[in-house]
Scaffold this motif. Sequence first.
Motif, PDB file in Angstrom:
ATOM      1  N   SER A 291      45.696  34.380  -8.024  1.00 38.16           N
ATOM      2  CA  SER A 291      44.775  34.143  -6.900  1.00 38.16           C
ATOM      3  C   SER A 291      44.541  35.442  -6.151  1.00 38.16           C
ATOM      4  CB  SER A 291      45.326  33.080  -5.955  1.00 38.16           C
ATOM      5  OG  SER A 291      44.467  32.929  -4.836  1.00 38.16           O
ATOM      6  N   ALA A 292      43.372  36.006  -6.344  1.00 37.24           N
ATOM      7  CA  ALA A 292      42.993  37.165  -5.549  1.00 37.24           C
ATOM      8  C   ALA A 292      42.729  36.769  -4.103  1.00 37.24           C
ATOM      9  CB  ALA A 292      41.746  37.837  -6.137  1.00 37.24           C
ATOM     10  N   ALA A 293      42.284  35.520  -3.879  1.00 37.93           N
ATOM     11  CA  ALA A 293      42.046  35.052  -2.510  1.00 37.93           C
ATOM     12  C   ALA A 293      43.337  35.052  -1.710  1.00 37.93           C
ATOM     13  CB  ALA A 293      41.418  33.663  -2.533  1.00 37.93           C
ATOM     14  N   LEU A 316      38.688  40.694 -16.396  1.00 39.17           N
ATOM     15  CA  LEU A 316      38.682  40.266 -15.005  1.00 39.17           C
ATOM     16  C   LEU A 316      39.033  38.794 -14.897  1.00 39.17           C
ATOM     17  CD1 LEU A 316      38.076  40.982 -12.037  1.00 39.17           C
ATOM     18  CD2 LEU A 316      35.697  40.339 -12.451  1.00 39.17           C
ATOM     19  N   GLN A 317      40.088  38.504 -14.144  1.00 32.73           N
ATOM     20  CA  GLN A 317      40.553  37.136 -13.986  1.00 32.73           C
ATOM     21  C   GLN A 317      40.099  36.545 -12.654  1.00 32.73           C
ATOM     22  OE1 GLN A 317      42.159  35.832 -16.532  1.00 32.73           O
ATOM     23  NE2 GLN A 317      42.577  33.787 -15.710  1.00 32.73           N
ATOM     24  N   ASP A 318      40.157  37.329 -11.606  1.00 32.39           N
ATOM     25  CA  ASP A 318      39.786  36.824 -10.275  1.00 32.39           C
ATOM     26  C   ASP A 318      39.508  38.026  -9.376  1.00 32.39           C
ATOM     27  OD1 ASP A 318      39.201  35.065  -8.285  1.00 32.39           O
ATOM     28  OD2 ASP A 318      41.286  34.590  -7.768  1.00 32.39           O
ATOM     29  N   ARG A 319      38.680  37.791  -8.382  1.00 30.25           N
ATOM     30  CA  ARG A 319      38.405  38.822  -7.395  1.00 30.25           C
ATOM     31  C   ARG A 319      38.143  38.163  -6.052  1.00 30.25           C
ATOM     32  NH1 ARG A 319      33.703  39.391  -5.439  1.00 30.25           N
ATOM     33  NH2 ARG A 319      34.233  41.509  -4.804  1.00 30.25           N
ATOM     34  N   ALA A 320      38.378  38.890  -4.974  1.00 27.10           N
ATOM     35  CA  ALA A 320      38.163  38.368  -3.626  1.00 27.10           C
ATOM     36  C   ALA A 320      37.951  39.545  -2.685  1.00 27.10           C
ATOM     37  CB  ALA A 320      39.352  37.521  -3.175  1.00 27.10           C
ATOM     38  N   GLY A 321      37.254  39.263  -1.588  1.00 30.81           N
ATOM     39  CA  GLY A 321      36.993  40.299  -0.598  1.00 30.81           C
ATOM     40  C   GLY A 321      35.604  40.876  -0.726  1.00 30.81           C
ATOM     41  N   VAL A 322      35.416  42.015  -0.136  1.00 29.33           N
ATOM     42  CA  VAL A 322      34.115  42.680  -0.107  1.00 29.33           C
ATOM     43  C   VAL A 322      33.869  43.365  -1.442  1.00 29.33           C
ATOM     44  CG1 VAL A 322      32.699  44.410   1.062  1.00 29.33           C
ATOM     45  CG2 VAL A 322      34.290  42.998   2.378  1.00 29.33           C
ATOM     46  N   ASP A 323      32.689  43.159  -1.984  1.00 32.86           N
ATOM     47  CA  ASP A 323      32.344  43.752  -3.278  1.00 32.86           C
ATOM     48  C   ASP A 323      31.741  45.132  -3.048  1.00 32.86           C
ATOM     49  OD1 ASP A 323      31.749  44.295  -5.867  1.00 32.86           O
ATOM     50  OD2 ASP A 323      30.126  42.831  -6.053  1.00 32.86           O
ATOM     51  N   TYR A 324      32.401  46.155  -3.574  1.00 32.22           N
ATOM     52  CA  TYR A 324      31.907  47.529  -3.451  1.00 32.22           C
ATOM     53  C   TYR A 324      31.212  48.002  -4.717  1.00 32.22           C
ATOM     54  CZ  TYR A 324      34.534  47.837   0.873  1.00 32.22           C
ATOM     55  OH  TYR A 324      34.993  47.631   2.150  1.00 32.22           O
ATOM     56  N   GLN A 484      41.495  29.380  -0.952  1.00 30.38           N
ATOM     57  CA  GLN A 484      40.385  30.067  -1.611  1.00 30.38           C
ATOM     58  C   GLN A 484      39.071  29.770  -0.921  1.00 30.38           C
ATOM     59  OE1 GLN A 484      42.869  28.623  -3.041  1.00 30.38           O
ATOM     60  NE2 GLN A 484      43.654  29.862  -4.760  1.00 30.38           N
ATOM     61  N   ILE A 485      38.901  28.498  -0.523  1.00 26.01           N
ATOM     62  CA  ILE A 485      37.660  28.128   0.156  1.00 26.01           C
ATOM     63  C   ILE A 485      37.537  28.863   1.478  1.00 26.01           C
ATOM     64  CG2 ILE A 485      36.424  26.222   1.245  1.00 26.01           C
ATOM     65  CD1 ILE A 485      37.634  24.393  -0.883  1.00 26.01           C
ATOM     66  N   ALA A 486      38.647  28.909   2.246  1.00 24.43           N
ATOM     67  CA  ALA A 486      38.608  29.579   3.544  1.00 24.43           C
ATOM     68  C   ALA A 486      38.348  31.070   3.379  1.00 24.43           C
ATOM     69  CB  ALA A 486      39.911  29.340   4.292  1.00 24.43           C
ATOM     70  N   ASP A 487      38.993  31.669   2.386  1.00 26.69           N
ATOM     71  CA  ASP A 487      38.862  33.111   2.206  1.00 26.69           C
ATOM     72  C   ASP A 487      37.445  33.501   1.796  1.00 26.69           C
ATOM     73  OD1 ASP A 487      40.383  35.768   1.892  1.00 26.69           O
ATOM     74  OD2 ASP A 487      39.246  35.573   0.017  1.00 26.69           O
ATOM     75  N   SER A 488      36.781  32.678   1.025  1.00 25.10           N
ATOM     76  CA  SER A 488      35.434  33.013   0.555  1.00 25.10           C
ATOM     77  C   SER A 488      34.336  32.525   1.480  1.00 25.10           C
ATOM     78  CB  SER A 488      35.220  32.405  -0.847  1.00 25.10           C
ATOM     79  OG  SER A 488      35.334  30.992  -0.788  1.00 25.10           O
TER      80      SER A 488
END
Length: 845
Positions: A291-293, A316-324, A484-488
């Motif tokens: 869980s990246a979240a 790539l399995q998972d990603r979270a946060g701001v996409d650069y 995950q829902i809250a983080d995204s």
Amino acid sequence: MVEERPHFGESRRLWGQSLASGRNTMVWMKRMRHLGALGVAILLLITAIVLGSLMRSSTRGAADPDTQEITTAEVNTTVRERITSLDPDVMTEAAVRGAIEDQLPALGARGFIRLSIPSKHIDVLIGTDYSLDNVMGISVQQNTWQYRLSLAPVNAPEELQSLYVTYMSTGMGNISGELMIGSAGPTAAQVRTSLSLMIAMWACLCLAAVCIIAVFVTPANHIAHRTRAWTPLRRGLTMTLVGALVAVPVVWTLASRTHAAAREQFARGTDLVVTSAVNTMSEWLSTGEVSAAYLHATYTMSYPDCSFRILVDGKLQDRAGVDYGPAAYQKPGDPATWRQLAPFIEGGTPRPAYLTTATKGGVRVELVAPEPDYWQDIHLRHMLFWAIPALFAVLFALGYLTGRRPESTVPSSEEILRHAVARQAVLTVLVVCLALVPAAGWFVQTYEAAAVGQLDKTLQHDAAALSSLLSSLDPSVAAKKSLQIADSTLAVARTGMVFSLKFQLKDGRTDGFNINPAESMLSVVTGTDTPTVRIIANNSDWSVPPGHSLAVRVIGASGRLKDGTVYTFLLGTTMRPVQQDMQELWKAAAWAGPVAFLFIVLAGLIAASLALHPVAESMRRLERFTGDAGHELRTPLSSIRLNAQVALNQDQQPEEFRRHLTAITSQAERSTHLSESLLLLAGLDREQSAPLAPVQLLDIWTDLHSAHAEALNAKSVTLQTPSKALTVTANRELLTIALDNLVENAVRYAPEGTTVAITALRTGGTVTIAVADQGPGVPPEALPHIWNRFTRIDPSRSRESGGSGLGLAIVRKAVEAMHGRVAVTSEVGRGSTFSIILPARTADL
């Protein structure tokens, strides 16, 4: 015999001549300094023009950001039209490239056109390669989109390029494909260069304006005494300038070292975080999921706007946060590094970010952590904010005190007045600034309250959104997916999320989780939907020293899950949004405050100087009056003294005594006339406007004939006056004085047997009275100066025949007091005509 005693008059005369010569030299030097200031202003203006040209050329090769949308739309239309016109049966990559490559220059030096036609197996890229495979239509799942973003070219991963990118999945005639167009604006280096040149250009313009203002505000005939040029004020300012020149490199070095040490500490801490994160995810992988979240939500308090990517076996399995975007991706084995990055989709200003990775087994965790504002830098700035002005004040005081002259000097009246006005202007500016302090404080408080209110609205909105999501979930799903829902979904996930969830299961067990709880103070609360502040010890914010207090804004809520289970949660975030808003405000104030203060001071001094002009001019006229009076009175008084000495020191016959006494009487009469003229001029200087009344000119002609009858008869000169009655609204006394001086001059210069003619004519809204003679005339180069005091056309003529040089000055002042003006026309060898032009009133007939 009377013993002749030494006199001091001759020494005074010589001293006066040397003083006058020195004064003229200093006036000339002052005017030369004015010319030098004008030359400097011209050079600064030329430099500003050159810098402006360099500023425009610094962004050469980049698309204009203001017209990128229009240019890209035009290129899009042209490319689709040209692809439609191609024959689908013979369409090749070479044909497509040839049809569209001429559109590339409009997109900037680093622009691109990417066209993909799957049915023809055509994939054409023209321009710079930005590794666009990851940003094509499938990744965003939209048929059309446009974004401003920042990407790094494949061949220059360190050079971030701002782009305006449009994507379209559309039909082009009988074929369909994907068209992506990127317009490349200025790079970060070009922007910095352009900004530096712009600042330099404006600095040159401001300095040129100061030079021009100094030239026009400071009068050219104001004398700055050489012995007092190095004043205490200048010495204090010089010491302050020297201190500033020394302080700049010292402050720069200190700030650079402090920042480098804080950055190194930040990098070490971030490396430890990513190592801990990969250990955690390696353990989670054994349960079948990562869980990246979870990582993002856990570490977002320390790294706002961070980004986590988890790769398993290189995928790539998972990603979270701001996409650069691709510019933030790292290859296996790449060391940790710093890069300038901007959010991929949102665009925005690039800023430094630390890229680091850690690998354990088949799990690889990548972390992008934007550089925060370090507390060491903040403390250094706060210290310098107080220390540097204090240092400058001390240096200025030392320079001012050491620059005071021990000997007593007597300043001129004009200098005393100037210093008093300057002190009053500075005092007024300081009072105004102090009066603005409460208003500034109120504005800051209001701004901070608005920022806090905006943060509270964000918290309330996120709490409502989370409650809506939880009400649709079962307990099992809520325990696994709500994070995950809250983080995204929630906005506070980017500024540092505090999230605690608790619910009671039907079997009596409790479930939930806590993200970033701070001991018991951030435990689950219920019964409130109003944001409140909790103070905790800092263990995560890099802008606050470790162990110091950290304020978080939290809100609590409760409700029921989908199956009726009661839940409670606590949602919160740091005060970073408020702090960032306040930092932006203080940064703006740090630039705008001194500029505004200097502008106010400069405006106050300029206004004071402009207001001082009339007073200073009056004082200069008074000094000139005193000097001229002494200079002109010296000659007749010397003659009186000489004749008296000759008459007293020798045995004279009565005829000789009579001759000397007659000379004494003549010179005394001349001194009396000169004194009366000077007093009249002084009175006219004070009198801006005289009382006016209807004046019959025939009476004035009669008075003139009577007053100058003896002089007219002595030279056989005829005075011709108008016979027609004419009334003019004027001051009778001043008009008589003005005409008396004009007629006296005309008779003095008129040849014997000629005529002095006076004419009076009303034309339109004016009445013109002209006195014409047939004398030698006035050279053209002397005409602009004949109205000045003590001006003589022929310097070789003695004062006995040439008068005092005050007559025409009296005429001009008298006419101006009646709201009129004077004029002269002259031709050498044929005579002159002096005119008095008065405004006509309805009563003038």
